[in-house]
Scaffold this motif. Structure first.
Motif, mmCIF file in Angstrom:
data_model
loop_
_atom_site.group_PDB
_atom_site.id
_atom_site.type_symbol
_atom_site.label_atom_id
_atom_site.label_comp_id
_atom_site.label_asym_id
_atom_site.label_seq_id
_atom_site.Cartn_x
_atom_site.Cartn_y
_atom_site.Cartn_z
ATOM 1 N N TYR A 184 -5.463 -63.973 -7.375
ATOM 2 C CA TYR A 184 -4.727 -64.575 -6.785
ATOM 3 C C TYR A 184 -5.012 -66.102 -7.433
ATOM 4 O O TYR A 184 -5.616 -66.569 -8.518
ATOM 5 N N ALA A 185 -3.572 -66.576 -6.873
ATOM 6 C CA ALA A 185 -3.837 -68.138 -7.367
ATOM 7 C C ALA A 185 -4.188 -69.191 -5.909
ATOM 8 O O ALA A 185 -4.271 -68.918 -4.809
ATOM 9 N N VAL A 186 -5.121 -69.995 -5.873
ATOM 10 C CA VAL A 186 -5.370 -71.185 -5.372
ATOM 11 C C VAL A 186 -5.439 -72.006 -5.421
ATOM 12 O O VAL A 186 -5.956 -72.348 -6.542
ATOM 13 N N PHE A 187 -5.027 -73.014 -4.201
ATOM 14 C CA PHE A 187 -4.500 -74.210 -4.537
ATOM 15 C C PHE A 187 -5.244 -75.481 -3.630
ATOM 16 O O PHE A 187 -4.638 -75.087 -2.708
ATOM 17 N N LEU A 188 -5.968 -76.048 -4.485
ATOM 18 C CA LEU A 188 -6.610 -77.007 -3.160
ATOM 19 C C LEU A 188 -5.902 -78.217 -2.813
ATOM 20 O O LEU A 188 -5.509 -78.835 -4.016
ATOM 21 N N ARG A 189 -5.975 -78.900 -1.888
ATOM 22 C CA ARG A 189 -5.354 -79.641 -1.478
ATOM 23 C C ARG A 189 -6.535 -81.022 -1.501
ATOM 24 O O ARG A 189 -7.346 -81.679 -1.609
ATOM 25 N N GLY A 190 -5.285 -82.440 -2.309
ATOM 26 C CA GLY A 190 -6.005 -83.878 -2.047
ATOM 27 C C GLY A 190 -7.180 -83.732 -2.896
ATOM 28 O O GLY A 190 -7.639 -84.293 -2.573
ATOM 29 N N ILE A 191 -7.479 -82.885 -3.908
ATOM 30 C CA ILE A 191 -8.145 -83.170 -4.811
ATOM 31 C C ILE A 191 -7.744 -84.218 -6.001
ATOM 32 O O ILE A 191 -6.654 -84.389 -6.595
ATOM 33 N N ASN A 192 -8.526 -84.949 -6.680
ATOM 34 C CA ASN A 192 -8.084 -85.965 -7.370
ATOM 35 C C ASN A 192 -7.379 -87.558 -7.211
ATOM 36 O O ASN A 192 -6.951 -87.612 -8.146
ATOM 37 N N VAL A 193 -7.397 -87.305 -5.820
ATOM 38 C CA VAL A 193 -6.722 -88.607 -5.112
ATOM 39 C C VAL A 193 -7.269 -89.586 -4.014
ATOM 40 O O VAL A 193 -8.037 -88.704 -3.289
ATOM 41 N N LEU A 205 -5.377 -77.907 -15.272
ATOM 42 C CA LEU A 205 -5.378 -79.249 -14.927
ATOM 43 C C LEU A 205 -6.397 -79.743 -13.323
ATOM 44 O O LEU A 205 -7.472 -79.141 -13.221
ATOM 45 N N ALA A 206 -6.271 -81.209 -13.674
ATOM 46 C CA ALA A 206 -7.731 -81.316 -12.944
ATOM 47 C C ALA A 206 -7.074 -81.517 -11.725
ATOM 48 O O ALA A 206 -7.366 -82.286 -10.740
ATOM 49 N N SER A 207 -5.591 -80.857 -11.052
ATOM 50 C CA SER A 207 -5.273 -81.114 -9.998
ATOM 51 C C SER A 207 -6.299 -79.905 -8.918
ATOM 52 O O SER A 207 -4.884 -79.808 -7.414
ATOM 53 N N GLY A 208 -6.460 -79.212 -8.778
ATOM 54 C CA GLY A 208 -6.959 -78.107 -8.137
ATOM 55 C C GLY A 208 -6.169 -76.544 -7.896
ATOM 56 O O GLY A 208 -5.674 -76.824 -7.211
ATOM 57 N N ASN A 209 -6.158 -76.386 -9.063
ATOM 58 C CA ASN A 209 -5.296 -75.228 -9.238
ATOM 59 C C ASN A 209 -6.177 -73.969 -10.112
ATOM 60 O O ASN A 209 -7.377 -74.348 -10.695
ATOM 61 N N VAL A 210 -6.956 -72.920 -9.152
ATOM 62 C CA VAL A 210 -7.317 -71.992 -9.688
ATOM 63 C C VAL A 210 -7.057 -70.782 -9.804
ATOM 64 O O VAL A 210 -6.034 -70.507 -8.669
ATOM 65 N N VAL A 211 -7.116 -70.088 -10.298
ATOM 66 C CA VAL A 211 -6.612 -68.375 -10.961
ATOM 67 C C VAL A 211 -8.322 -67.580 -11.079
ATOM 68 O O VAL A 211 -8.592 -68.073 -11.239
ATOM 69 N N CYS A 212 -7.704 -66.485 -9.775
ATOM 70 C CA CYS A 212 -9.025 -65.628 -9.652
ATOM 71 C C CYS A 212 -8.597 -64.739 -9.716
ATOM 72 O O CYS A 212 -7.674 -64.029 -9.263
ATOM 73 N N ALA A 213 -9.568 -63.391 -9.891
ATOM 74 C CA ALA A 213 -9.392 -62.107 -8.759
ATOM 75 C C ALA A 213 -10.347 -61.682 -7.529
ATOM 76 O O ALA A 213 -11.511 -62.005 -7.675
ATOM 77 N N PHE A 214 -10.449 -61.422 -7.031
ATOM 78 C CA PHE A 214 -10.827 -60.469 -5.690
ATOM 79 C C PHE A 214 -10.251 -60.014 -4.519
ATOM 80 O O PHE A 214 -9.634 -59.518 -5.360
ATOM 81 N N ASP A 215 -11.598 -59.222 -4.208
ATOM 82 C CA ASP A 215 -11.876 -57.957 -4.064
ATOM 83 C C ASP A 215 -11.442 -57.944 -2.887
ATOM 84 O O ASP A 215 -12.649 -57.804 -1.931
ATOM 85 N N GLY A 216 -10.306 -58.351 -2.052
ATOM 86 C CA GLY A 216 -9.987 -59.081 -0.345
ATOM 87 C C GLY A 216 -8.588 -59.431 0.145
ATOM 88 O O GLY A 216 -8.204 -59.624 -0.874
ATOM 89 N N THR A 217 -8.860 -59.625 0.595
ATOM 90 C CA THR A 217 -7.274 -60.377 1.183
ATOM 91 C C THR A 217 -7.177 -62.223 1.331
ATOM 92 O O THR A 217 -8.168 -62.389 1.140
#
Length: 179
Positions: free
Chosen positions: A4-13, A39-51
């Protein structure tokens, strides 16, 4: 496990400052695999066993509890991200124009953005998938772009986040390295 890619909204602004090391440490408390921040704008990639929906709730809850702010994230699978990038009609590397993608976990919100965007003369955008709309902005004029102004309205704060296409490519590359 699904990537998954997880994109955080509105951090470091706007006064919400989060160090990526602190974010990684917080995420390490969740049942995730291969977690990487980009990067520093809230982008995470990970693996997860779920939806994606379960991952979204877990990450938002963690961020609210650990960092004390109204946290919103948009989650895509690696396959969704690949399709979004492939569908973008604008290049990632044009020096005069930047290509942006507004992501949402709520397709109806993007339907509304497309409807309103279509009412603004001269606005270019393309629906890439149920989760994404792309739009170009002249280099240096992103915040002045009519579509940027539309997506920045408070109404969309909890359901959308926008990234430069180059950032999405970095996330895609990071997930490809998981294989």
């Amino acid at each position: 496990m699904t990537n998954y890619a997880v994109f955080l909204r509105g951090i470091n602004v706007g006064g919400i400052n989060l160090k990526m090391a602190d974010l990684r440490a917080a995420l390490a408390t969740l049942p995730l695999g291969r977690t990487k921040t980009l990067l520093a704008s809230g982008n995470v990639v990970c693996a997860f066993d779920g939806t994606a929906a379960k991952l979204k709730v877990m990450v938002e809850t963690l961020l609210r509890e650990r960092f004390g702010y109204d946290a919103w994230v948009v989650v895509t699978t690696a396959a969704q991200l690949d399709a979004i990038i492939a569908a973008c009609p604008w290049p990632a590397d044009d020096a005069s124009t930047h290509s942006y993608v507004t992501l949402s976990s709520v397709p109806a919100v993007l339907d509304e953005l497309a409807r309103h965007g279509g009412e603004i003369a001269g606005v270019e955008f393309a629906r890439l998938s149920p989760e994404a709309i792309a739009w170009p902005a002249k280099a240096g004029g992103t915040l002045d772009s009519p579509f940027s102004k539309l997506t920045a309205r408070p109404r969309y704060k909890s359901t959308t986040t926008t990234r430069n296409l180059r950032t999405l490519l970095k996330c895609q590359e990071a997930m490809a390295a998981f294989a």
